[in-house]
Design an enzyme around this catalytic site. Structure first.
Site, PDB file in Angstrom:
ATOM      1  N   GLU A 105       0.828  -1.205   0.000  1.00  0.00           N
ATOM      2  CA  GLU A 105       0.000   0.000   0.000  1.00  0.00           C
ATOM      3  C   GLU A 105       0.859   1.250   0.000  1.00  0.00           C
ATOM      4  OE1 GLU A 105      -0.816  -2.649   1.738  1.00  0.00           O
ATOM      5  OE2 GLU A 105      -2.980  -2.813   2.093  1.00  0.00           O
ATOM      6  N   ASP A 135     -12.415   7.834 -20.949  1.00  0.00           N
ATOM      7  CA  ASP A 135     -12.244   6.405 -20.707  1.00  0.00           C
ATOM      8  C   ASP A 135     -11.916   5.756 -22.057  1.00  0.00           C
ATOM      9  OD1 ASP A 135     -12.513   3.691 -20.305  1.00  0.00           O
ATOM     10  OD2 ASP A 135     -14.375   3.825 -19.168  1.00  0.00           O
ATOM     11  N   LYS A 171      -7.964  -5.856 -23.486  1.00  0.00           N
ATOM     12  CA  LYS A 171      -8.670  -5.392 -24.673  1.00  0.00           C
ATOM     13  C   LYS A 171      -7.669  -5.138 -25.805  1.00  0.00           C
ATOM     14  CE  LYS A 171     -12.614  -3.355 -22.189  1.00  0.00           C
ATOM     15  NZ  LYS A 171     -12.166  -3.240 -20.784  1.00  0.00           N
ATOM     16  N   ARG A 214      -5.183  -8.328 -17.326  1.00  0.00           N
ATOM     17  CA  ARG A 214      -6.383  -7.642 -16.887  1.00  0.00           C
ATOM     18  C   ARG A 214      -6.008  -6.651 -15.790  1.00  0.00           C
ATOM     19  NH1 ARG A 214     -10.891  -9.768 -18.925  1.00  0.00           N
ATOM     20  NH2 ARG A 214     -12.144  -8.653 -17.398  1.00  0.00           N
TER      21      ARG A 214
END
Length: 485
Positions: free
Chosen positions: A74, A249, A281, A287
């Site tokens: 983190e 986007d 994509k 992903r």
């Protein structure tokens, strides 16, 4: 794969690696190993035409299967809340370096786990920059933890009551662009702009008029089922006129931006305040998601964790770095142009055989077919095509009478089969197979004998005949050639 195929000398090694991986998995849970091997067989044997799917290279896939997944990290590069994160810093820095160079962006944040996460980071970064920071500055405070009582409740009310204007779902927008079932529709007071009813194209005058009336804090551009290009310079003009932040986007067409198919006003990065994307994509990576932004939004974007993200996934950031490095090679530009050329050939093949396309064609990577001309719903068409080994997804079209579940459209995309090496002649043949299936499919009936929106009937032997035709194409362009399990 056209430019991701294994070199012959490596093929045997790669096969040994993957066989060994599955053997090891089988010692713990053989059903997972079997399903993994079956997935490769299924993908090899089907025409993958889902616009949001692709095939990652073996180096990208291998990068995800490492102990980089075992580390909590983190925070941001050089500023972690856990010790011993120096190697995570390295892979995150490399991924961000490639992303900035590839897209010409001032800043890149590569931690988002998905496209939705990237959009959430972007939304909250814009709210923090536009609403929270000025409120705190006015009170002479450094962070929201210093707010108490009514001041905090007042700021919470302002953060959760801002306006967002995005493309409507039936016009080709995405769920994360303000639709009520999605968190974005619950965060914002949302309104949509559509497309011209006659042409199906974005009407920039209409978008400008909607923006002037609605006065959004955020104007969203980008799409998941709009088969044309967007003029982002015009979208920025509209945003500037009403004082909105322009969020683009580009999850679907990022590969066409990276591959220099979209340049000038069609490249969103120079015009958007914040740009989000997925890394699979058309970009052909793992992903995941990325946020690109102008410098004024960097501090808030870099607080994506812990703002809305959990610990970053080091193994996926490493795979993003590998995929982005691949996309910076000259061969990727050749691939991206082939994606667009193949979409044109596929669209022309469908129309020449009587298919009716939304907007009358395409100039990106996707094609939206109105299957009502075949007397079918999107759900019936999707299922009949799947039976024949053609993998697609149903999709709403503008003013869709069948709604978002049954739909009247099928969305096709060319990135995956282009990765396998399909060319324009191959896609014309795919168009022929698609039309054959749809022409040979009719509406089924419900239990009480009424026409159904879901059930369907196909001509005897149609699925097998189509699958045989698809196999001829697939055999010419093997998936992961040389990899044998």
């Amino acid at each position: 794969m056209t430019d991701l195929a294994s070199q012959p000398a490596l093929a045997q090694t790669e096969s040994q690696i993957y066989r060994s991986i599955l053997d090891v998995i089988s010692t713990v849970e053989p059903r997972v190993a079997d399903a993994t091997a079956a997935e490769l067989r299924d993908q090899r044997a089907s025409l993958k035409l889902i616009a949001s799917e692709n095939y990652a290279s073996l180096p990208v896939l291998m990068t995800m299967g490492t102990w980089m997944s075992d580390k909590y990290a983190e925070g941001t590069i050089g500023h972690r809340f856990y010790a011993a994160c120096q190697n995570i810093d390295t892979v995150e820095s490399v991924a961000a370096e490639h992303a900035k160079a590839l897209f010409g962006a001032p800043h890149a944040y590569v931690q988002p786990h998905s496209g939705i996460d990237a959009n959430l980071v972007a939304f909250w970064a814009i709210l923090a920059t536009r609403i929270e920071a000025p409120e705190l500055a006015e009170k002479g405070l450094k962070n929201v933890n210093e707010l108490t009582g009514e001041d905090w409740e007042s700021l919470r009310g302002k953060l959760g009551n801002q306006r967002l204007l995005g493309m409507s779902l039936d016009a080709g927008g995405h769920l994360t662009h303000g639709f009520r079932p999605n968190i974005s529709g619950k965060m914002f007071h949302q309104q949509s702009y559509g497309t011209d009813p006659q042409t199906g194209l974005v009407d920039y005058d209409q978008v400008a008029a909607a923006a002037r009336e609605f006065k959004p804090l955020i104007l969203v551009a980008g799409y998941s089922a709009y088969p044309r290009r967007i003029d982002f310079a015009k979208m920025r003009e509209i945003a500037d006129e009403v004082g909105a932040t322009l969020l683009v986007d580009m999850a679907h067409f990022a590969g066409l931006v990276a591959g220099k198919v979209f340049t000038g006003n069609e490249d969103p990065v120079p015009f958007a305040h914040v740009t989000t994307t997925t890394t699979h994509k058309s970009l052909r990576g793992p992903r995941g998601g990325i946020v690109l932004c102008q410098p004024e939004y960097q501090p808030a974007v870099d607080r994506g964790c812990p703002l809305v993200l959990g610990g970053p996934m080091g193994h996926v950031m490493a795979a993003k770095a590998v995929a982005l490095a691949e996309a910076r090679q000259p061969s990727f530009q050749t691939y991206a142009q082939a994606v667009a050329d193949n979409a044109q050939a596929f669209a022309e093949g469908l129309m020449r055989r009587g298919g009716r396309l939304v907007t009358g064609g395409t100039d990106n990577h996707l094609v939206l077919l109105d299957v009502s001309s075949f007397g079918l719903t999107g759900r019936q068409a999707e299922s009949a095509l799947l039976d024949a080994g053609i993998v697609t997804n149903r999709n709403a079209i503008p003013a869709d009478p069948n709604g978002a579940w049954y739909t009247s459209g099928i969305r096709f995309g060319t990135p995956a089969l282009t990765t396998r090496g399909f060319g324009t002649d191959d896609f014309d043949r795919v168009a022929e197979l698609v039309v054959d299936v749809l022409s040979g499919t009719s509406v089924g009936t419900t239990k009480d004998g009424k026409p159904s929106k879901a059930s369907y009937v196909t001509e005897d032997g149609l699925a097998a005949r189509t699958a045989a035709g698809a196999a001829e194409l697939l055999d010419k362009h093997p998936l992961y050639p040389g990899l044998e399990l």
